[in-house]
Design an enzyme around this catalytic site. Structure first.
Site, PDB file in Angstrom:
ATOM      1  N   SER A   1     -23.662  48.103  -6.588  1.00  0.00           N
ATOM      2  CA  SER A   1     -24.895  48.959  -7.160  1.00  0.00           C
ATOM      3  C   SER A   1     -25.570  50.716  -5.743  1.00  0.00           C
ATOM      4  O   SER A   1     -25.779  51.441  -6.058  1.00  0.00           O
ATOM      5  CB  SER A   1     -26.046  47.949  -7.096  1.00  0.00           C
ATOM      6  OG  SER A   1     -26.527  47.159  -5.871  1.00  0.00           O
TER       7      SER A   1
ATOM      8  N   ASP B   1     -37.084  46.484  -0.990  1.00  0.00           N
ATOM      9  CA  ASP B   1     -35.983  45.388  -1.024  1.00  0.00           C
ATOM     10  C   ASP B   1     -34.781  44.388  -0.195  1.00  0.00           C
ATOM     11  O   ASP B   1     -34.640  43.545  -0.898  1.00  0.00           O
ATOM     12  CB  ASP B   1     -35.159  45.422  -2.319  1.00  0.00           C
ATOM     13  CG  ASP B   1     -33.546  46.700  -2.823  1.00  0.00           C
ATOM     14  OD1 ASP B   1     -33.818  46.824  -1.577  1.00  0.00           O
ATOM     15  OD2 ASP B   1     -33.101  47.050  -3.361  1.00  0.00           O
TER      16      ASP B   1
ATOM     17  N   HIS C   1     -30.708  47.734  -1.170  1.00  0.00           N
ATOM     18  CA  HIS C   1     -30.132  48.857  -1.200  1.00  0.00           C
ATOM     19  C   HIS C   1     -30.907  50.494  -0.674  1.00  0.00           C
ATOM     20  O   HIS C   1     -32.044  50.168   0.293  1.00  0.00           O
ATOM     21  CB  HIS C   1     -30.916  49.719  -2.779  1.00  0.00           C
ATOM     22  CG  HIS C   1     -30.069  48.949  -3.907  1.00  0.00           C
ATOM     23  ND1 HIS C   1     -31.171  47.387  -4.252  1.00  0.00           N
ATOM     24  CD2 HIS C   1     -29.411  48.483  -4.141  1.00  0.00           C
ATOM     25  CE1 HIS C   1     -30.411  47.258  -5.684  1.00  0.00           C
ATOM     26  NE2 HIS C   1     -29.639  47.950  -5.243  1.00  0.00           N
TER      27      HIS C   1
END
Length: 273
Positions: free
Chosen positions: A33, A248, A251
């Site tokens: 990601s 989070d 990221h």
């Protein structure tokens, strides 16, 4: 000797020799990601120099992009609904620091949440089969073979320019896996073989996970990432220190991606020089 010249003539007539531009530097990017791009891109990220190009690895009708074609590298650079990625400011920084005669192209094939096993050319299908639906849906955009799509796009790109390096950001899903460097080495060596590249001419730049100081939940993986050059002499680790992250703990923020992308570029500029 006659056979050699016949082959050269055939390649020339096919357009391969005529089209390839040694001043078009191409870079492959893959990962999960953080390479895909998690942060929403902003207006400043959509303004780009025409010397920076992206080859779309999927069809994106909403952006007027067709798989396998080059476009000005405006975000998003991975898939149609992805965000800002390190490749954005990697390319921007390169063209700011390279002669005007040089163009830069990137190809980004990444899947959020995947393990490095997704890019294992021998076992990717079994990995996908055991994955959750959300990952299967993303892999399906690459015809369920992200590694194969990356190679396919790279082979097309080699008709236009020269592959100068490979960018990787992956590891969150393999946190604690001490065999990760071996798995990355296998992917890297497969890319070299499938694309007829030489290791000494093809550096691998691997980025760290979100750092501990930024609350990185996978920061312990950075110690494992740091051992990659022991297996791949031409591997170089890109620090994530001071690269801003989001809450989070996994990221980077948009500004974090910009800083990380510039660091990939600074390392590549040293190697190109």
């Amino acid at each position: 000797m006659k056979t050699k010249w016949v082959l050269i003539l055939m390649l020339f007539n096919s357009g391969f020799l005529a089209a390839q531009d040694p001043n078009f530097y191409i870079f492959l990017a893959f990962g999960q990601s953080n390479m895909e791009g998690h942060a929403r891109y902003e207006a400043q990220d959509t303004l780009v120099n025409e010397r920076f190009q992206v080859m779309s690895a999927v069809d994106c009708p909403e952006f007027g992009r067709t798989m396998g074609e080059w476009y000005p590298a405006r975000s998003p650079l991975c898939r149609c609904k992805t965000g800002l990625t390190p490749t954005d400011y990697f390319g921007r920084t390169l063209i700011k620091n390279l002669p005007d005669s040089i163009k830069v192209g990137v190809i980004n094939v990444s899947v959020g949440g995947c393990k490095i096993e997704l890019f294992d050319k021998e076992n990717y299908s079994s990995y996908i089969a055991e994955s959750p639906d959300w990952l299967k849906n993303m892999a399906a955009e690459y015809d369920n073979n992200p590694y194969g799509r990356l190679v396919e796009m790279a082979q097309l790109a080699q008709k236009d320019g020269v592959i100068k390096g490979i960018l990787l950001h992956q590891g969150e899903s393999n946190t604690g896996d001490t065999t990760w460097p071996e798995k990355v080495s296998a992917v890297y060596n497969n890319l070299l073989s499938d694309l007829n590249l030489e290791s000494i001419e093809t550096p691998l730049l691997a980025g760290e996970m979100v750092s501990a100081e930024q609350g990185g939940k996978c920061a312990s993986m950075n110690a494992i990432v740091g051992t990659l050059p022991e297996l791949i002499p031409n591997a170089h680790i890109i620090s994530s220190k001071d690269c801003e992250a989001v809450d989070d703990g996994l990221h980077f923020s948009a500004e974090g991606y910009r800083k990380l992308g510039r660091r990939y570029a600074y390392q590549m500029l040293l190697l190109l020089d």
